[in-house]
Design a protein around this motif. Structure first.
Motif, PDB file in Angstrom:
ATOM      1  N   TYR A 185       0.871  -1.256   0.124  1.00 21.95           N
ATOM      2  CA  TYR A 185       0.155   0.010  -0.053  1.00 21.95           C
ATOM      3  C   TYR A 185       0.897   1.192   0.109  1.00 21.95           C
ATOM      4  CZ  TYR A 185      -3.673   3.088   1.594  1.00 21.95           C
ATOM      5  OH  TYR A 185      -4.757   4.085   1.853  1.00 21.95           O
ATOM      6  N   ASN A 186       1.817   1.108   0.806  1.00 20.15           N
ATOM      7  CA  ASN A 186       2.722   2.481   1.044  1.00 20.15           C
ATOM      8  C   ASN A 186       3.705   2.554  -0.164  1.00 20.15           C
ATOM      9  OD1 ASN A 186       1.780   2.801   3.591  1.00 20.15           O
ATOM     10  ND2 ASN A 186       3.835   1.926   4.443  1.00 20.15           N
ATOM     11  N   ARG A 187       3.972   1.483  -1.116  1.00 21.28           N
ATOM     12  CA  ARG A 187       4.578   1.539  -2.124  1.00 21.28           C
ATOM     13  C   ARG A 187       3.845   1.963  -3.211  1.00 21.28           C
ATOM     14  NH1 ARG A 187       7.322  -3.588  -5.408  1.00 21.28           N
ATOM     15  NH2 ARG A 187       4.770  -3.905  -5.923  1.00 21.28           N
ATOM     16  N   ALA A 188       2.280   1.462  -3.446  1.00 22.25           N
ATOM     17  CA  ALA A 188       1.451   2.287  -4.299  1.00 22.25           C
ATOM     18  C   ALA A 188       1.292   3.805  -4.404  1.00 22.25           C
ATOM     19  CB  ALA A 188       0.062   1.699  -4.069  1.00 22.25           C
ATOM     20  N   ARG A 189       1.183   4.104  -2.870  1.00 18.74           N
ATOM     21  CA  ARG A 189       0.941   5.504  -2.564  1.00 18.74           C
ATOM     22  C   ARG A 189       2.408   6.434  -3.175  1.00 18.74           C
ATOM     23  NH1 ARG A 189      -0.836   5.807   3.465  1.00 18.74           N
ATOM     24  NH2 ARG A 189      -1.147   7.925   2.876  1.00 18.74           N
ATOM     25  N   LEU A 190       3.336   5.816  -2.818  1.00 22.66           N
ATOM     26  CA  LEU A 190       4.465   6.681  -3.220  1.00 22.66           C
ATOM     27  C   LEU A 190       4.601   6.630  -4.777  1.00 22.66           C
ATOM     28  CD1 LEU A 190       7.009   5.383  -0.457  1.00 22.66           C
ATOM     29  CD2 LEU A 190       6.762   7.811  -1.007  1.00 22.66           C
ATOM     30  N   LEU A 191       4.179   5.317  -5.539  1.00 24.60           N
ATOM     31  CA  LEU A 191       4.419   5.516  -7.019  1.00 24.60           C
ATOM     32  C   LEU A 191       3.333   6.516  -7.529  1.00 24.60           C
ATOM     33  CD1 LEU A 191       4.465   1.495  -7.311  1.00 24.60           C
ATOM     34  CD2 LEU A 191       6.268   3.045  -8.020  1.00 24.60           C
ATOM     35  N   THR A 192       2.189   6.676  -6.981  1.00 21.78           N
ATOM     36  CA  THR A 192       1.221   7.585  -7.354  1.00 21.78           C
ATOM     37  C   THR A 192       1.890   9.089  -7.191  1.00 21.78           C
ATOM     38  OG1 THR A 192      -0.607   6.164  -6.678  1.00 21.78           O
ATOM     39  CG2 THR A 192      -1.094   8.578  -6.973  1.00 21.78           C
ATOM     40  N   ALA A 193       2.343   9.232  -5.911  1.00 25.45           N
ATOM     41  CA  ALA A 193       2.985  10.613  -5.730  1.00 25.45           C
ATOM     42  C   ALA A 193       4.275  10.947  -6.739  1.00 25.45           C
ATOM     43  CB  ALA A 193       3.562  10.680  -4.228  1.00 25.45           C
ATOM     44  N   ARG A 227       3.987   7.462 -11.274  1.00 24.44           N
ATOM     45  CA  ARG A 227       4.342   5.965 -12.021  1.00 24.44           C
ATOM     46  C   ARG A 227       2.985   5.503 -11.765  1.00 24.44           C
ATOM     47  NH1 ARG A 227       9.988   4.423  -9.223  1.00 24.44           N
ATOM     48  NH2 ARG A 227       9.314   2.300 -10.309  1.00 24.44           N
ATOM     49  N   LEU A 228       1.712   5.869 -12.407  1.00 24.11           N
ATOM     50  CA  LEU A 228       0.323   5.614 -12.236  1.00 24.11           C
ATOM     51  C   LEU A 228       0.362   4.127 -12.770  1.00 24.11           C
ATOM     52  CD1 LEU A 228      -1.439   8.926 -13.332  1.00 24.11           C
ATOM     53  CD2 LEU A 228      -0.648   8.296 -11.107  1.00 24.11           C
ATOM     54  N   ASP A 229       0.646   3.616 -13.784  1.00 23.07           N
ATOM     55  CA  ASP A 229       0.400   2.398 -14.107  1.00 23.07           C
ATOM     56  C   ASP A 229       0.644   1.459 -13.043  1.00 23.07           C
ATOM     57  OD1 ASP A 229      -0.568   3.118 -16.290  1.00 23.07           O
ATOM     58  OD2 ASP A 229       1.208   2.947 -17.893  1.00 23.07           O
ATOM     59  N   GLU A 230       2.128   1.494 -12.412  1.00 21.43           N
ATOM     60  CA  GLU A 230       2.327   0.693 -11.343  1.00 21.43           C
ATOM     61  C   GLU A 230       1.557   0.769 -10.141  1.00 21.43           C
ATOM     62  OE1 GLU A 230       7.193   0.507 -11.278  1.00 21.43           O
ATOM     63  OE2 GLU A 230       6.341   2.289 -12.483  1.00 21.43           O
ATOM     64  N   ALA A 231       1.274   1.835  -9.884  1.00 24.50           N
ATOM     65  CA  ALA A 231       0.410   2.153  -8.666  1.00 24.50           C
ATOM     66  C   ALA A 231      -0.684   1.384  -8.716  1.00 24.50           C
ATOM     67  CB  ALA A 231       0.393   3.715  -8.337  1.00 24.50           C
ATOM     68  N   PHE A 232      -1.197   1.850 -10.018  1.00 21.87           N
ATOM     69  CA  PHE A 232      -2.715   0.991 -10.222  1.00 21.87           C
ATOM     70  C   PHE A 232      -2.621  -0.432 -10.066  1.00 21.87           C
ATOM     71  CE2 PHE A 232      -6.036  -0.756 -12.852  1.00 21.87           C
ATOM     72  CZ  PHE A 232      -7.026   0.110 -12.623  1.00 21.87           C
ATOM     73  N   ALA A 233      -1.643  -1.120 -10.539  1.00 21.84           N
ATOM     74  CA  ALA A 233      -1.504  -2.603 -10.614  1.00 21.84           C
ATOM     75  C   ALA A 233      -1.455  -2.901  -9.029  1.00 21.84           C
ATOM     76  CB  ALA A 233      -0.178  -3.123 -11.129  1.00 21.84           C
ATOM     77  N   ILE A 261      -6.833   7.389  -8.940  1.00 23.48           N
ATOM     78  CA  ILE A 261      -6.245   7.295 -10.346  1.00 23.48           C
ATOM     79  C   ILE A 261      -6.898   7.085 -11.544  1.00 23.48           C
ATOM     80  CG2 ILE A 261      -4.329   5.669 -11.648  1.00 23.48           C
ATOM     81  CD1 ILE A 261      -3.274   4.653  -8.919  1.00 23.48           C
ATOM     82  N   HIS A 262      -8.132   6.421 -11.393  1.00 24.14           N
ATOM     83  CA  HIS A 262      -9.243   6.671 -12.561  1.00 24.14           C
ATOM     84  C   HIS A 262      -9.183   8.118 -12.607  1.00 24.14           C
ATOM     85  CE1 HIS A 262      -9.842   2.408 -13.048  1.00 24.14           C
ATOM     86  NE2 HIS A 262     -10.313   2.230 -11.811  1.00 24.14           N
ATOM     87  N   ARG A 263      -9.510   8.912 -11.938  1.00 21.17           N
ATOM     88  CA  ARG A 263      -9.765  10.315 -11.989  1.00 21.17           C
ATOM     89  C   ARG A 263      -8.502  11.139 -12.543  1.00 21.17           C
ATOM     90  NH1 ARG A 263     -13.061  12.054  -6.511  1.00 21.17           N
ATOM     91  NH2 ARG A 263     -13.461  14.080  -8.083  1.00 21.17           N
ATOM     92  N   ILE A 264      -7.498  10.843 -12.162  1.00 21.95           N
ATOM     93  CA  ILE A 264      -6.475  11.503 -12.835  1.00 21.95           C
ATOM     94  C   ILE A 264      -6.458  11.211 -14.231  1.00 21.95           C
ATOM     95  CG2 ILE A 264      -3.585  11.522 -12.957  1.00 21.95           C
ATOM     96  CD1 ILE A 264      -3.776  11.006  -9.863  1.00 21.95           C
ATOM     97  N   ARG A 265      -6.497   9.844 -14.864  1.00 24.25           N
ATOM     98  CA  ARG A 265      -6.691   9.460 -16.077  1.00 24.25           C
ATOM     99  C   ARG A 265      -8.104  10.003 -16.801  1.00 24.25           C
ATOM    100  NH1 ARG A 265      -5.296   3.004 -15.043  1.00 24.25           N
ATOM    101  NH2 ARG A 265      -2.858   3.185 -15.154  1.00 24.25           N
TER     102      ARG A 265
END
Length: 702
Positions: A449-457, A460-466, A488-492
């Motif tokens: 979860y923390n990795r996904a949030r940092l990827l978003t920040a 790196r949205l595709d990796e965060a989404f995965a 992420i959907h909204r950002i896209r």
């Protein structure tokens, strides 16, 4: 139709006679004394009374609120079935790295209130009469119950669900006191209890009176019983508590009884530092798992009082550590710090210093004002250093990863996102190399979860989404994952997918106000005005002081030109927060739209006075200044605004217009020309104003 009532008096019998005289056949009377069953004492009584009918007639209502109904009252599963399993509920306490507190409990209580209101409306719409709820001994209730009652009285329309709150004289918690003052009629009963036991006609000796006090779990108000109990020989008193505790344990008590009556009797029995300590320890751990912060603190302080800090060092530290963590949830940061420093002073045990250093780091990076991330880093480095010296390799791995994860949070707060991400990646790699897939699943999900949030920040949205999708599949009832994926959907720009995630989260989760707010803003983006207003209304029903939601609704209503509704929203918000600049700005904005510039200026000026750097207030005050022919003042406001927001073509356009009106076409032309070089500029309007400037400049003006 009668409204809610507050009945104040010393005698429970007298309070209840008055409370039930008009509807005894429908009254559900709930004793709320905390010593009976701890958090939600009384609420469980009400739910036991209504759930059988609700399950039979409206199972969809029960299903929608199943998580909240069972969260703090798991024994209700015998009426409605078990709660859904989550990764958290399947994790041993020793492996837990996710804990909740007062905010989660308030959300759960909101869900229980929504259930009760929905139940009452269904009963009423079917031609029936819903129960009349009477909560007694509310002054002695655990804070969770008091908070829920406050929410219920504020939110429930007495035409559908009438509530009476009974208590002895004296102040109640602020929120409940304010709600009752606003929403309930107060009745004061005359006459205190006598010292002779005015509510008992049969003469009883001291032994019988003392036994009655203990049998009532120390909740009685009969003065004769209390005096007899206090007069009793301490050893005899302790034996009474032992017998009562034994009787409770033989009856397979619920967790509520273990937290309330059983812990109380063991604490006052013949072995307070042994059986009492263990009972308080078990009760506190249950409350930690649930997030009952007020009880965690209470039990922790009581546990410290009966625990020898030398011979039972671990338990004394655990009572202290959990109590301090509860203080943070309750925003009692000074008390938390005092407890943490106390154990550091007492002990030299490396683990105690390691975990307390971590806790101090979290205080500084997450909670204390102002935040001090550098001080947090000092404390956390100490925790990491100790973790690296632990003798057991398994401990070095688990605690090393735990503390590196905390360090990543601090680095994120310090703006070092790359370093934070590298730390999290290292943690995941180390655990994957040493553990099987079934070990430390909860903590590994937290790392993901923390990795996904940092990827978003870091974009790196595709990796965060995965990662978020993996987490949704792993733990579907932890709906933060759905909300993050929706972001992420909204950002896209995929609002349909975002709304699907929000809808799923709403279906599964307790009513988090932020979730409904986010879905409301997404609905606005797709033109679903009615849906957005419905979400905003639910948030404000739950939390009227949610300024972001109130402003979002006001802005939407302003777009719909429903000025009366906007003003009503602003007035309601200002009643709660009279100094809030955003609400004052909105008041000025709607007055401006109504063509009342003098009144608009007064509101906007008040907003700027309270927040001189609030862009919307400065912009709208400039507009009003312009309408009132105060061109120099308008230029001044827009200049301050440009200093705040940087080059903005619309602000430059407005300042150019103000300069032109003030008689400075050359200055106006400079602003307009600059605006034309910026992205997003309103080129036709700028060109039109520019032509006016050129005509004036060419004509010899300035």
């Amino acid at each position: 139709m009668a409204g809610h009532r507050r009945i104040v008096g010393a005698s429970p019998a007298a309070r209840l006679r008055l409370a039930t005289e008009a509807g005894a056949d429908r009254a559900v009377v709930a004793r709320c004394h905390r010593r009976l069953r701890g958090p939600y004492t009384g609420v469980d009584t009400v739910l036991r009374a209504v759930l059988p009918e609700a399950v039979r007639r409206w199972p969809e209502l029960v299903e929608h609120h199943r998580v909240e109904l069972l969260y703090g009252m798991p024994e209700l599963a015998e009426l409605i079935g078990a709660a859904p399993q989550t990764l958290l509920s399947e994790t041993d306490f020793e492996e837990r790295t996710r804990f909740f507190g007062a905010a989660m409990i308030r959300c759960m209580s909101q869900g229980v209130v929504s259930f009760l209101i929905g139940y009452a409306r269904r009963v009423r719409s079917g031609g029936g009469l819903p129960p009349y709820l009477v909560f007694d001994e509310v002054d002695q209730a655990e804070p969770t119950t008091q908070e829920l009652i406050a929410l219920l009285v504020r939110r429930a329309d007495p035409k559908h669900l009438q509530v009476t709150v009974c208590a002895a004289a004296g102040p109640l918690p602020d929120e409940l006191e304010q709600v009752l003052a606003r929403c309930a009629d107060r009745v004061d009963l005359a006459g205190p209890l006598s010292a002779a036991g005015s509510e008992h006609e049969v003469e009883r000796g001291d032994a019988e009176l003392a036994e009655a006090y203990v049998a009532g779990d120390g909740t009685g108000v009969d003065a004769a019983e209390l005096i007899a109990y206090q007069r009793l020989d301490p050893a005899a008193r302790a034996r009474l508590h032992d017998r009562r505790a034994d009787a409770l344990e033989q009856a397979s008590p619920s967790w509520g009884i273990r937290v309330g009556a059983l812990a109380y009797h063991r604490e006052h029995g013949s072995d307070p530092s042994g059986a009492g300590r263990l009972a308080l320890f078990a009760a506190q751990r249950y409350c930690v798992e649930a997030g009952f912060s007020a009880s965690v603190l209470d039990l922790g302080l009581r546990g410290r009082a009966v625990t020898d800090p030398i011979t039972d060092q671990h338990d004394f530290w655990d009572f202290s550590h959990q109590a301090a963590a509860a203080c943070i949830s309750l925003k009692r940061h000074a008390q938390a710090t005092e407890l943490y420093l106390d154990v550091l002073r007492r002990y030299t045990d490396p683990r105690i210093h390691m975990m307390t250093s971590y806790s101090m780091a979290m205080l500084h990076t997450r909670f204390l004002e102002p935040r001090d991330h550098d001080q947090a880093l000092r404390w956390q480095n100490n925790a990491i250093a100790i973790a690296g010296l632990l003798p057991d390799p398994a401990d070095r791995l688990s605690f090393g990863v735990f503390h590196d994860n905390a360090l990543a949070l601090i680095q994120m707060h310090r703006g070092k996102l790359t370093e934070a991400l590298e730390l999290i990646e290292s943690c995941i790699t180390r655990l994957d190399a040493e553990l099987t897939d079934d070990e430390w699943k909860l903590h590994r999900s937290q790392l993901l979860y923390n990795r996904a949030r940092l990827l978003t920040a870091t974009g790196r949205l595709d990796e965060a989404f995965a990662d978020f999708t993996t987490l949704v599949d792993l733990d579907p009832y932890y709906t933060d994952y759905l909300s993050e994926r929706a972001r992420i959907h909204r950002i896209r720009g995929d609002y349909a997918a975002a709304l699907a995630d929000y809808d799923r989260a709403v279906e599964l989760a307790p009513p988090f106000p932020e979730l409904y707010y986010n879905r409301g803003t997404a609905r606005v983006s797709v033109g679903d005005t009615a849906g957005a207003l419905e979400d905003y209304a639910y948030v404000l029903e739950m939390e009227p002081d949610d300024i972001d939601t109130r402003l979002a609704r006001a802005e939407l209503l302003l777009e719909l030109e429903d000025f009366d509704a906007v003003e009503a929203d602003v007035a309601a918000g200002l009643e709660l927060r009279p100094e809030e600049p955003r609400l004052l700005c909105m008041r000025g904005t709607v007055l401006l739209e109504r063509g009342r510039p003098a009144e608009a200026f007064e509101a906007l000026d008040a907003a700027v006075q309270r927040d001189p750097k609030y862009p919307a207030a400065l912009l709208n005050r400039a507009v009003v200044q312009y309408q009132l022919d105060r061109y120099q003042a308008a230029v001044a406001d827009l200049t301050v605004l440009l200093d705040l927001v940087g080059d903005d073509p619309d602000v430059l356009l407005n300042r150019g217009i103000a300069y032109l009106a003030e008689g400075h076409p050359a200055l106006a032309l400079a602003d307009l020309d600059h605006a034309l070089t910026l992205p997003g500029a309103d080129v036709p309007e700028l060109e039109e104003q520019r032509e006016r400037c050129l005509a004036l400049v060419g004509g010899g003006e300035e």
